[in-house]
Design a protein around this motif. Structure first.
Motif, PDB file in Angstrom:
ATOM      1  N   ALA A   1       0.854  -1.190   0.000  1.00 59.14           N
ATOM      2  CA  ALA A   1       0.000   0.000   0.000  1.00 59.14           C
ATOM      3  C   ALA A   1       0.887   1.237   0.000  1.00 59.14           C
ATOM      4  N   PRO A   2       0.434   2.312  -0.652  1.00 61.58           N
ATOM      5  CA  PRO A   2       1.224   3.546  -0.662  1.00 61.58           C
ATOM      6  C   PRO A   2       1.150   4.248   0.697  1.00 61.58           C
ATOM      7  N   ARG A   3       2.148   5.091   0.925  1.00 60.61           N
ATOM      8  CA  ARG A   3       2.174   5.864   2.172  1.00 60.61           C
ATOM      9  C   ARG A   3       2.380   7.339   1.838  1.00 60.61           C
ATOM     10  N   ASP A   4       1.759   8.181   2.611  1.00 63.67           N
ATOM     11  CA  ASP A   4       1.993   9.628   2.544  1.00 63.67           C
ATOM     12  C   ASP A   4       1.859  10.160   1.119  1.00 63.67           C
ATOM     13  N   VAL A   5       0.844   9.716   0.409  1.00 62.03           N
ATOM     14  CA  VAL A   5       0.686  10.147  -0.980  1.00 62.03           C
ATOM     15  C   VAL A   5       0.079  11.545  -1.027  1.00 62.03           C
TER      16      VAL A   5
ATOM     17  N   ASP B   1      -1.776  11.018 -10.779  1.00 59.90           N
ATOM     18  CA  ASP B   1      -1.092   9.986 -11.554  1.00 59.90           C
ATOM     19  C   ASP B   1      -0.685   8.801 -10.686  1.00 59.90           C
ATOM     20  N   ILE B   2      -0.927   8.845  -9.406  1.00 57.02           N
ATOM     21  CA  ILE B   2      -0.545   7.730  -8.534  1.00 57.02           C
ATOM     22  C   ILE B   2      -1.779   6.890  -8.233  1.00 57.02           C
ATOM     23  N   PRO B   3      -1.720   5.625  -8.495  1.00 55.70           N
ATOM     24  CA  PRO B   3      -2.876   4.776  -8.212  1.00 55.70           C
ATOM     25  C   PRO B   3      -3.196   4.776  -6.723  1.00 55.70           C
ATOM     26  N   SER B   4      -4.429   4.488  -6.419  1.00 53.32           N
ATOM     27  CA  SER B   4      -4.850   4.435  -5.023  1.00 53.32           C
ATOM     28  C   SER B   4      -5.132   2.992  -4.624  1.00 53.32           C
ATOM     29  N   GLY B   5      -5.470   2.820  -3.370  1.00 55.01           N
ATOM     30  CA  GLY B   5      -5.827   1.485  -2.890  1.00 55.01           C
ATOM     31  C   GLY B   5      -4.616   0.694  -2.453  1.00 55.01           C
ATOM     32  N   ALA B   6      -4.701  -0.609  -2.559  1.00 52.28           N
ATOM     33  CA  ALA B   6      -3.629  -1.499  -2.118  1.00 52.28           C
ATOM     34  C   ALA B   6      -3.557  -2.682  -3.082  1.00 52.28           C
ATOM     35  N   ARG B   7      -2.538  -3.457  -2.902  1.00 51.98           N
ATOM     36  CA  ARG B   7      -2.363  -4.659  -3.710  1.00 51.98           C
ATOM     37  C   ARG B   7      -2.107  -5.824  -2.768  1.00 51.98           C
ATOM     38  N   THR B   8      -2.823  -6.898  -2.931  1.00 52.59           N
ATOM     39  CA  THR B   8      -2.632  -8.048  -2.043  1.00 52.59           C
ATOM     40  C   THR B   8      -2.351  -9.305  -2.860  1.00 52.59           C
ATOM     41  N   VAL B   9      -1.571 -10.147  -2.242  1.00 54.77           N
ATOM     42  CA  VAL B   9      -1.243 -11.428  -2.854  1.00 54.77           C
ATOM     43  C   VAL B   9      -1.395 -12.511  -1.803  1.00 54.77           C
ATOM     44  N   ALA B  10      -2.160 -13.525  -2.134  1.00 55.81           N
ATOM     45  CA  ALA B  10      -2.306 -14.672  -1.232  1.00 55.81           C
ATOM     46  C   ALA B  10      -1.794 -15.914  -1.948  1.00 55.81           C
ATOM     47  N   THR B  11      -1.027 -16.710  -1.230  1.00 52.33           N
ATOM     48  CA  THR B  11      -0.433 -17.893  -1.844  1.00 52.33           C
ATOM     49  C   THR B  11      -0.611 -19.095  -0.940  1.00 52.33           C
ATOM     50  N   LEU B  12      -1.040 -20.195  -1.529  1.00 47.29           N
ATOM     51  CA  LEU B  12      -1.102 -21.479  -0.830  1.00 47.29           C
ATOM     52  C   LEU B  12      -0.193 -22.449  -1.570  1.00 47.29           C
TER      53      LEU B  12
END
Lengths: 926, 540
Positions: free
Chosen positions: B511-515, B521-532
C-alpha cells in the motif's frame, strides 16, 4: 512375482503378439543370457521370442536361453518378464550358424542403453518382405503423440504437426499434396488432390481387422457452402486411434502382400495394448490438449487374459479465436483365451470423436459439430493344425453412428422457390432476406468383415515356404437418416444454379457395398552359399465388387498379382525389388451419389402485392450415378536396399518407387441441357388481390444448359520418389546417436474432365449468349524434399532420453499445368449442351472473339516454398515409484516460417505447442 | 521541448540500522521477487537456470524479494554452482539427492497497480524439481513447471513482460479476460574430470496467452530457450571457473477482429503515439537474444564457503509488424555487467550466518529507422544478511532472521520527445521466521516487511491521453512511498525418513504511504497477494 512360471507367460506373450505368422525356418540358432541391468544378476523365467514366429524360449536359472531353426534376415527379439519393462531388440540373422545375443532388462526401458525410440530404420512388418517402418512401444512413449497420426511422423516423408485433436487427421503414404483440389472456378466440382486420394487408398488395420471409411456420407458434396470437419471421401480419421493405447505400428510403405486388399497405397497395421500389460495411468497436458489414458491387463484365472484401455482427450482447437474443441472417448476390452485347440482373441472397441464449434455470444449464428461414434466387435481365432499349419479366422463388425450439423446466417435475394422433391411443374412462392441455415447429416455406417485364412510352412524346391491362402468378405452399408434440412432455409443461399443442388436424402435406400476376395501368398526362402539367402514373396489376389449387395451380380473385378524379391548375399546387405497391382473400391457415396435437383423457373411474376405474386417452377432430377464406376487400380514398382552393419550399429535403408493409378476417381463434369417451358399470364393487371392464371400451352420453350458432376475415373495419378532411412552409430563417450530419414517425391494428377469459367452462370441464364468456352482439364503437380533428423541422447543411469527432431524442407513446390490465356479454350458449349471443339489454329479467328477469355483459378506459376526448418524436442525421465515423465515441444523455437516473397508460396509453421506427460504404474496385477 | 518534471525527495524509512551496514556480499536473487507470482523457490535452488534473465532489469512492484518459507528449504547453499549458477560446478557441489513435487495457488488483486498489471489474477501451478548424482563423477538437477493464470477482464497488456528495459510495449483495447499458460523445463548435467569439472544446462520456457470470449481476440505466445555452459578447476580450497550463457526469446502477438473492432497502442518510450486501428488483424513479432559470459571464484574451507562471480551481459531485440520479411525493424540493445557474491559460515552448532548480494548495471539504446530514439542507464543492487538458528535441528525451535536492502536506479531518456525519467529507490526489508518441531511435525510462521522510498524525476503526467493513462500511472507509482507487509505460516510432516509433505501459506499487502492527494497519476488502494502451497519431498 518375478519368478512366475514361464509357461503361461509364454502363451500370453505369443497371444499378445498380434497376428504371428509362420515364417520359413532356417538353420540359424540364437542364444544368450538375460540379466538385470542394475545388478547384472541372471534372470530366470524370462520369455524370449522372435516376433512374427512361434519360436520362443524360457531362460533357465542361469539366465540362458536358446532358439533354434530361426528364419534368416532382420528379426526382432522380444523379452518379457513380469516386473521388468518388455524389451525388443533388432537382430539380423544369417542363414546358418550361431548368433549370441545377451540381453539386459530393467524396470524402465529408459534405463536400458540403446533403446530404439524412433521407427526401426530397416524394420520389417510381420509376414511381409516389402519396405516397412516399425514403431515400437518405446518410440510411441517418447513421441508423446495424441493419435496415430503423430506416430506416423516417424516415417519418411511425413511433415511434423502439433499433437492434438485439432482436425481430421489422415496419412498419405508416398504422396505429395497437389494444389488444393477444390473448385477453381466455382462452377465445376473440385477434384481430390493427390494427398486426398492417397489417404483414401491407405489401408488401416486395427488388431488384425481393417477399418473402413467407405460408408461415410458425412459430406455436403463438392459445392456445399456450409461445412464441418469430417473425413468423408478420404481415409480413416486417425484421431480415433489414441497413441497412448497403441503397442506397435507397422507401416507397409512398399507393396503389401496380397493379404491386404482395398487399398491403392500401403497399409498401416496397428496393434493396441492388450494381453499382459502392467496397469498404468498416463496423463498428458499442453496448452490445448488434456488427455488421460488407463491401460492394464493380466491373467484372470485359468488360461484367460483380460485387458482394457480407456482414453479421454480434449483439445481446444483455436483457443481465444473460437470455442471449438475436439474430444475423444475411446474404450477397449480385450480377451485372450485358449479353448480346445483354439486361441481366441476377442476385442470390443468403442470410440467417439467430436469436433464441436458451438455458437458464441461474440459470433452469433455460426455453429457446427461433427460426432463420429463407433462400436467394433472383432475376433481372431487361431487353430494350430499340427506343427506347421494353422487356420485363422478373423471377423469384425463395426457399428458406426455419425452425426454432423452446421448452421450459419445467410442472406439471399428474392427468388422463386419450390420445395418439391418430385419431378414436375409446381406453383412455388417467393423467398428472400436473411435466415438461419442449418443442415444435419446423420449416418449409421456398418462394416461387416470376415476372413478365413490358412497358413502353412512347407519345404519345396529346396526352399522353405510360408504359404497363406484366404478368402475375404466385406459388406458395408449405411442406415442413417442422411442429409436433412429445411428446404425453404437451405444450406446454400444460391439455392438453384448451374449444377443443381441437394435435397434431403435418406441413406437407407442406398444399396450396400459388397466385396469379396480370394488370395494366395507364398513367402519362400532359399539359402545362397553359406551366408546368403534369397526370398520371394509372391501372391495373387482377386477382388470382386458386387452390384447392389448381391454376390450373384458382379459390378467389377480385378486381379492383383504382387511379387517382391529380396536377395541377401551377406547378412549385412539386402536388395529388394517388387511390383504389383493394388485395388480400392469406390466409396458408397461415389457409387451412389445424391441426385441433383434443378428448379427451372417457368413464370416469375413479382408485383408489389405479395398476394398477387406467382412463381411456377418445374423441378427436374438428374441422377449422377455412374454405372461404370469400379475399382481404382494402382500399379506399383519398388526397389530397395538395406545395409545393416551389426559391428557398428550403422544401418541404412534406401527405397525408390514409382506408382501409377490411371483410373483414380474424381468428378467428371458432364454438360447437359434441360428444356424449360415459358408461359404467358392470363391477366397481369395489378390490384386483383390474387395471382394471375397462366395460359396453356406454353408460348415458348428454351434450353437451359446445366452441368452434372458425376463420380468417374477421370483422374490419373502418378507418384515417384526416393526414401532414405539411416541410423548413425553412437558417437563415442557421448551416449548420443542420430537417425535420419529423407524423402523426395513428386505427384501428378491429370484431370480428364473439362473445365468452365465462373461466367458459365451468366451464360446459363442469359438467353442471348449463344455459347460459352470450355477448357481441357489441367495437371496438378506437387513435389517435396524433406529430411528429418533425430538426435537422441540417453543417460540410462538416471533414466533420461532426450530426442531433438529437426525437419528440414529443402524443396516444396506446387503447380497447375494448364493453358489459361485467352486463346487456350478447347471449344465451346452451345445452349443445347453440345460441346464443339475448336482447332488450335482457328481459336484466334474473329468468329471466336466472344470466347477469348482466360481461364481463371489455375495456379500455373510454380509455387515454391522457401527452405525452412522446424525443431521439436522430447525429453523422457524415469520418476520415483516407477513412473515416467515426458516433456515435449513442437516447434520449440516457435519459428513462424519463412514468409517468402511475391513469387514464393508462404510456409507458415503451426505455432509452438509444449506439454508434459506423466505415466504412473498402478499395482493391480503385480 | 515540453519537459516539466517533478522532483521529489523521500527520505529512507528508518527501519533498522542493520540494513545500512549491508555491503556487496551475498548471492543472486535469480527470480524477481515480491508481488510477482513467479517466485516459489529460494534463489539458490535455481541459480543455475539457463533461463534466468540477463541484460534486462525488470521493474517490479515494491514487494518483498522472498516468497518461499525459508525454514522449509534450510539455509542457502553457497558455491560456484549454487550461488553463481555455473553449471560446470554441478558435479563438484551436488552431493546429495532430492526431488520435490509441488502444487500452489496464487491470487493477486487490488487497485494499487500499474496500468499494464492485471486487475486481478489467479494462478494455479504444479511443478517438480530435484537434483542428484549419477555414477561416480556425474551430477544433475532439473525443474519442470506448469501454470495457468487467469487474469480478470480489463487487462490491456499484450506482452508477457511489459516492464522490461525495452521501451517497446504493445497494448490494445481488448478488455476480455486472459488465460496465460506457461510450461518450463530445464536441466543441468555436470561431469568431473580430475580437477576439472564441466557442465551444461538447457532449458525452455513457453507461454501461450489468449483472450477468453472476446470479439477482439488476442493470442500471445513466446518461446524462450536457454543454454549455459561452464568449466571449473579446483585449486586447493579455491575453485576458479568460467561460464557462458545464451537465452533467446521469440514472442508473437496476433490480434483478430472476429466480431469487434479495436485499436492497438504501440508504446515507444515516452512518446504520445495515437492508437492505430486494427484492420482485420494485427501481427507483432519480437526476437531477442541475450548472452553473458563471466568468471567465477569460490572458496571452501571447513565451515566457511564463499563465491564470487562477474559477468558481462549483452542483449539484442528486434521487432517487426508484418508477416513479411520486412527489413525495417525496431531494435533494442543493452550492454552491461553483473556481479554476485555469497558467503556462508557456521558460527556454532546452532548458529549459521549467510550473506548475499547481486549488482547489475546496463545501458540500453533503441534504434528505429530514424536513429537512436531511446536510451537507458539502469542498475540494481540486492543484498541481504541472514542468521539461522539451529537450521539442521529435528526437534525444538528453529528460526531465521533476514535483513536486506535493494537499491535501484532507472535513468531513461526518450530523445524523440526529449523527455527523461530518473527513479532512484532504496528499499530496506526484513523477514523473521520461527518454527518448532513437534515430533515429526514442524510448525512455523513468520513476518516480513518492506519500506519503499524513492527519489524521482518524472515527466509531467498530463502529456496526452495515451501517456496519461498508460505510462504516467506507472511512473507515478514508482515515485510514491509505499510499504509492504507479509505473514507466513507453514507446516512440514515427516512421513518417513525419505519422504516429507509440507504446506505453506503467505499473505502479502502493498500500500502507498503519505501520498500527495493532488497527485492524480498515482494509483490508489492497495495490492494483495495470497499464496497457498503444498508439496512432497523425496530424499532417496
Amino acid at each position: 512375482m518375478r519368478s512366475r512360471p514361464g509357461a503361461f507367460l509364454a502363451w500370453a506373450l505369443v497371444s499378445s503378439m498380434a497376428a504371428p505368422s509362420l515364417l520359413a525356418q532356417g538353420r540359424v540358432r540364437l542364444e544368450g543370457r538375460v540379466t538385470d541391468a542394475t545388478t547384472g544378476a541372471p534372470l530366470a523365467h524370462a520369455v524370449v521370442a522372435i516376433e512374427g514366429t512361434l519360436r520362443l524360449s524360457e531362460t533357465g536359472p542361469d539366465g540362458r536361453y536358446r532358439l533354434d531353426s530361426l528364419p534368416p534376415g532382420p528379426q526382432t527379439v522380444r523379452v518379457v518378464l513380469i516386473g521388468y519393462a518388455p524389451l525388443r531388440r533388432a537382430v539380423t540373422l544369417p542363414t546358418e550358424g550361431v548368433v549370441t545375443l545377451d540381453l539386459t532388462l530393467a524396470a524402465s526401458a529408459l534405463q536400458l542403453p540403446g533403446i530404439i525410440v524412433t521407427a526401426d530404420p530397416v524394420g520389417r512388418a510381420r509376414g511381409e518382405l516389402t519396405t516397412a517402418s516399425v514403431i515400437e512401444r518405446e518410440a510411441i512413449k517418447v513421441q508423446a503423440a495424441a493419435s496415430l497420426a503423430g506416430l506416423l511422423e516417424l516415417i519418411p516423408g511425413v511433415t511434423l504437426s502439433p499433437p492434438g485433436l485439432d482436425g481430421v487427421q489422415q496419412i498419405s503414404l508416398r504422396s505429395v499434396p497437389t494444389s488444393s483440389g477444390g473448385s477453381t472456378t466455382g462452377v465445376t466440382a473440385g477434384q481430390p488432390s493427390a494427398g486426398a486420394l492417397a489417404a483414401f487408398g491407405t489401408q488401416i488395420v486395427l488388431d488384425g481387422v481393417p477399418v473402413s471409411n467407405n460408408a461415410n456420407f458425412q459430406s455436403l458434396g463438392p459445392r456445399g457452402e456450409l461445412g464441418f470437419s469430417n473425413s468423408a471421401g478420404g481415409g480413416v480419421d486417425l484421431r480415433r486411434f489414441p497413441a497412448a493405447t497403441i503397442e506397435r505400428v507397422e507401416v507397409i510403405r512398399g507393396i503389401p502382400s496380397v493379404r491386404y486388399g482395398d487399398l491403392t497405397q500401403g497399409a498401416v497395421i496397428v496393434d493396441t495394448r492388450a494381453g499382459s500389460v502392467a496397469p498404468e495411468v498416463i496423463a498428458r497436458l499442453d496448452y490445448r490438449t488434456i488427455e488421460v489414458s488407463a491401460v492394464g491387463g493380466g491373467p484372470v484365472g485359468g488360461s484367460h487374459l483380460l485387458s482394457g484401455t480407456l482414453n479421454l482427450a480434449r483439445t481446444l482447437i483455436s483457443p481465444g479465436l473460437s470455442s471449438a474443441t475436439g474430444t475423444r472417448v475411446a474404450l477397449q476390452a480385450a480377451h485372450h483365451a485358449q479353448w480346445g485347440g483354439w486361441t481366441l482373441n476377442s476385442r470390443v472397441d468403442g470410440v467417439q470423436t467430436v469436433e464441436d464449434n458451438p455458437e458464441r455470444e461474440v459470433f452469433p449464428g455460426f455453429a457446427s459439430k461433427s460426432r463420429d461414434r463407433s462400436l467394433r466387435l472383432s475376433e481372431r481365432a487361431r487353430l494350430n493344425l499340427g506343427d506347421r499349419s494353422r487356420l485363422e479366422i478373423t471377423a469384425g463388425f463395426d457399428i458406426g453412428r455419425q452425426s454432423s450439423f452446421s448452421q450459419a446466417p445467410k442472406l439471399r435475394g428474392a427468388m422463386p422457390f419450390t420445395d418439391a422433391i418430385t419431378e414436375g411443374r409446381h406453383v412455388g412462392k417467393f423467398i428472400g432476406g436473411t435466415y438461419s441455415a442449418r443442415v444435419d447429416v446423420d449416418g449409421a455406417p456398418r462394416h461387416l468383415y470376415l476372413r478365413p485364412e490358412l497358413s502353412s510352412d512347407r519345404d519345396w524346391l529346396g526352399g522353405r515356404h510360408a504359404l497363406r491362402a484366404g478368402v475375404e468378405l466385406r459388406r458395408e452399408w449405411n442406415n442413417g437418416p442422411g442429409v436433412q434440412f429445411d428446404i425453404e432455409f437451405p444450406p446454400q443461399d444460391r439455392f438453384n444454379g448451374v449444377n443443381g443442388f441437394d435435397r434431403p436424402r435418406n441413406l437407407t435406400s442406398v444399396p450396400p457395398l459388397l466385396m469379396s476376395a480370394i488370395y494366395l501368398d507364398d513367402l519362400a526362402t532359399w539359402t545362397l552359399g553359406g551366408q546368403g539367402y534369397v526370398s520371394i514373396q509372391g501372391g495373387l489376389r482377386f477382388d470382386a465388387l458386387h452390384e447392389g449387395g448381391s454376390t450373384t451380380t458382379l459390378r467389377d473385378r480385378v486381379l492383383q498379382p504382387r511379387v517382391t524379391v529380396e536377395v541377401g548375399p551377406r547378412p549385412w546387405v539386402r536388395a529388394r525389388l517388387g511390383a504389383g497391382r493394388l485395388a480400392k473400391t469406390p466409396s458408397l457415396n461415389g457409387l451412389y451419389p445424391a441426385p441433383q435437383y434443378y428448379d427451372l423457373v417457368n413464370v416469375n411474376y413479382f408485383p408489389n402485392d405479395p398476394a398477387e405474386r406467382l412463381a411456377v417452377i418445374t423441378t427436374r432430377i438428374l441422377d449422377p450415378t455412374n454405372p461404370d464406376l469400379g475399382f481404382m487400380v494402382a500399379e506399383h514398382l519398388e526397389a530397395g536396399l538395406d545395409l545393416d552393419l551389426p559391428s557398428s550399429d550403422f544401418s541404412l535403408g534406401l527405397a525408390a518407387f514409382v506408382e501409377r493409378t490411371p483410373k483414380a476417381i474424381g468428378f467428371l463434369t458432364q454438360p447437359l441441357f434441360l428444356i424449360r417451358d415459358r408461359f404467358a399470364l392470363a391477366d397481369s393487371t395489378q390490384g386483383t388481390g390474387h395471382p394471375p392464371d397462366i395460359l396453356e400451352p406454353p408460348f415458348a420453350m428454351d434450353t437451359i444448359p446445366v452441368l452434372l458432376d458425376r463420380p468417374a475415373h477421370n483422374l490419373s495419378v502418378r507418384s515417384r520418389g526416393l526414401e532414405l532411412t539411416a541410423a548413425i552409430p553412437e558417437i563415442p563417450h557421448t551416449r548420443t546417436r542420430m537417425l535420419v530419414n529423407g524423402s523426395w517425391s513428386r505427384s501428378e494428377v491429370d484431370n480428364a474432365s473439362i473445365l468452365f469459367n465462373s461466367e458459365f452462370s451468366n451464360f446459363q441464364l442469359a438467353e442471348h449468349i449463344p455459347r460459352a468456352p470450355y477448357w481441357n482439364g489441367s495437371t496438378r503437380t506437387g513435389e517435396r524434399l524433406l529430411v528429418t533428423s533425430r538426435l537422441i541422447h540417453q543417460q540410462p543411469k538416471i533414466g533420461i532420453v532426450v530426442m531433438a527432431t529437426i525437419q528440414v524442407t529443402l524443396r516444396e513446390t506446387r503447380r497447375d499445368i494448364a493453358a489459361t490465356d485467352t486463346l487456350s479454350f478447347a471449344g465451346y458449349i452451345t445452349r443445347a449442351g453440345v460441346l464443339v471443339p475448336v482447332p488450335v489454329e482457328q481459336r484466334g479467328d474473329a468468329q471466336f472473339a466472344d470466347l477469348h477469355v482466360g481461364l481463371k483459378g489455375q495456379r500455373t506459376d510454380e509455387q515454391r516454398a522457401p527452405r525452412d526448418w522446424l525443431l521439436n524436442l522430447q525429453v523422457s525421465k524415469t520418476l520415483p515409484l516407477g513412473g515416467r515423465f515426458a516433456f515435449y515441444a513442437f516447434n520449440l523455437l516457435d519459428k513462424v516460417g519463412n514468409y517468402g516473397d511475391a513469387f514464393t508460396r508462404a510456409r507458415l509453421f503451426p505455432p509452438m505447442r509444449v506439454g508434459v506427460e506423466i505415466t504412473m504404474p498402478v499395482p493391480l496385477w503385480q | 521541448m515540453s519537459f516539466r518534471g517533478t522532483r521529489r525527495r523521500v527520505f529512507l524509512a528508518p527501519v533498522t540500522g542493520v540494513v545500512l551496514v549491508l555491503v556487496c556480499v551475498g548471492s543472486a536473487f535469480a527470480q524477481s521477487g515480491g508481488l510477482v507470482p513467479q517466485c516459489d523457490t529460494p534463489a539458490w535452488v535455481t541459480a543455475w537456470s539457463p533461463l534466468s534473465r540477463r541484460g534486462n532489469l525488470v521493474r517490479s512492484l515494491p514487494g518483498i524479494p522472498s516468497c518461499a518459507a525459508r525454514l522449509l528449504w534450510g539455509p542457502p547453499r553457497v558455491g560456484t554452482f549454487w550461488s553463481s549458477g555455473n553449471p560446470g560446478a554441478a558435479a563438484l557441489e551436488i552431493n546429495d539427492q532430492r526431488t520435490d513435487f509441488e502444487a500452489s495457488w496464487n491470487r493477486q488483486s487490488g487497485s494499487y497497480r500499474r496500468p499494464l498489471d492485471p486487475g486481478g489474477s489467479s494462478l494455479p501451478r504444479i511443478g517438480a524439481k530435484g537434483w542428484g548424482i549419477f555414477g561416480s563423477d556425474g551430477a544433475f538437477a532439473g525443474r519442470a513447471m506448469i501454470d495457468q493464470e487467469r487474469q480478470s477482464p480489463g487487462t490491456p497488456s499484450d506482452l508477457n513482460e511489459p516492464f522490461g528495459s525495452s521501451p517497446y510495449v504493445l497494448t490494445d483495447t481488448s478488455n476480455a479476460a486472459v488465460r496465460r499458460t506457461r510450461f518450463l523445463i530445464e536441466g543441468v548435467g555436470g561431469w568431473q574430470l580430475g580437477d576439472w569439472s564441466l557442465g551444461v544446462a538447457l532449458g525452455h520456457e513457453s507461454r501461450e496467452n489468449e483472450t477468453i470470449e472476446s470479439g477482439l481476440t488476442r493470442n500471445t505466445r513466446s518461446s524462450i530457450p536457454g543454454i549455459s555452459v561452464g568449466a571449473v578447476r579446483r585449486l586447493g580450497v579455491l575453485t576458479v571457473g568460467a561460464h557462458g550463457r545464451w537465452r533467446g526469446r521469440a514472442e508473437t502477438i496476433e490480434l483478430d477482429e472476429v466480431a469487434a473492432e479495436g485499436q492497438v497502442h504501440d508504446l515507444r518510450g515516452y512518446q504520445e503515439i495515437p492508437a492505430s486501428e486494427i484492420v482485420g488483424n494485427y501481427y507483432r513479432r519480437m526476437e531477442e537474444r541475450a548472452s553473458a559470459w563471466g568468471a567465477d571464484l569460490s572458496f571452501h574451507q571447513g565451515v566457511t564457503r564463499a563465491a564470487l562471480t562477474v559477468e558481462a551481459t549483452h542483449l539484442e531485440l528486434e521487432q517487426w509488424r508484418a508477416q513479411l520479411n520486412q527489413p525495417l525493424k525496431d531494435r533494442w540493445n543493452t550492454r552491461g555487467w553483473r556481479a554476485t557474491a555469497a558467503f556462508r559460515r557456521s558460527l556454532s552448532d546452532a548458529l549459521l550466518f549467510h550473506a548475499e548480494a547481486e549488482y547489475e548495471r546496463l545501458t540500453g539504446s533503441a534504434k528505429d529507422s530514424t536513429g537512436v530514439a531511446f536510451t537507458t542507464t539502469e542498475h540494481a543492487l540486492k543484498a541481504s544478511l541472514s542468521l539461522w538458528l539451529r537450521p539442521g535441528a529435528s526437534r525444538g525451535w528453529t528460526g531465521s532472521v533476514v535483513s536486506g536492502l535493494q537499491h535501484q536506479r532507472w535513468v531513461r531518456n526518450d530523445s524523440v520527445v526529449s523527455l527523461s525519467s530518473d527513479i532512484l529507490a532504496s528499499i530496506p526489508w526484513f523477514e523473521v521466521e520461527l518454527g518448532r518441531h513437534l515430533g515429526r511435525v514442524l510448525l512455523g510462521g513468520g513476518v516480513s516487511g518492506l519500506a519503499y522510498g524513492p527519489t524521482t524525476t518524472i515527466p509531467d503526467p498530463d502529456r496526452g491521453p495515451i501517456y496519461s493513462s498508460l505510462i504516467a500511472p506507472e511512473l507515478g507509482l514508482y515515485s510514491a512511498r509505499a510499504s509492504t507487509v507479509a505473514v507466513i505460516g507453514f507446516a512440514r510432516w515427516q512421513l518417513s525418513p525419505r519422504s516429507t509433505v509440507w504446506g505453506s501459506t503467505r499473505f502479502e499487502r502493498l500500500a502507498p504511504r503519505d501520498v500527495d492527494p493532488n497527485r492524480h497519476d498515482i494509483p490508489s488502494g492497495a495490492r494483495t497477494v495470497a499464496t497457498l502451497r503444498a508439496g512432497l519431498t523425496l530424499i532417496p
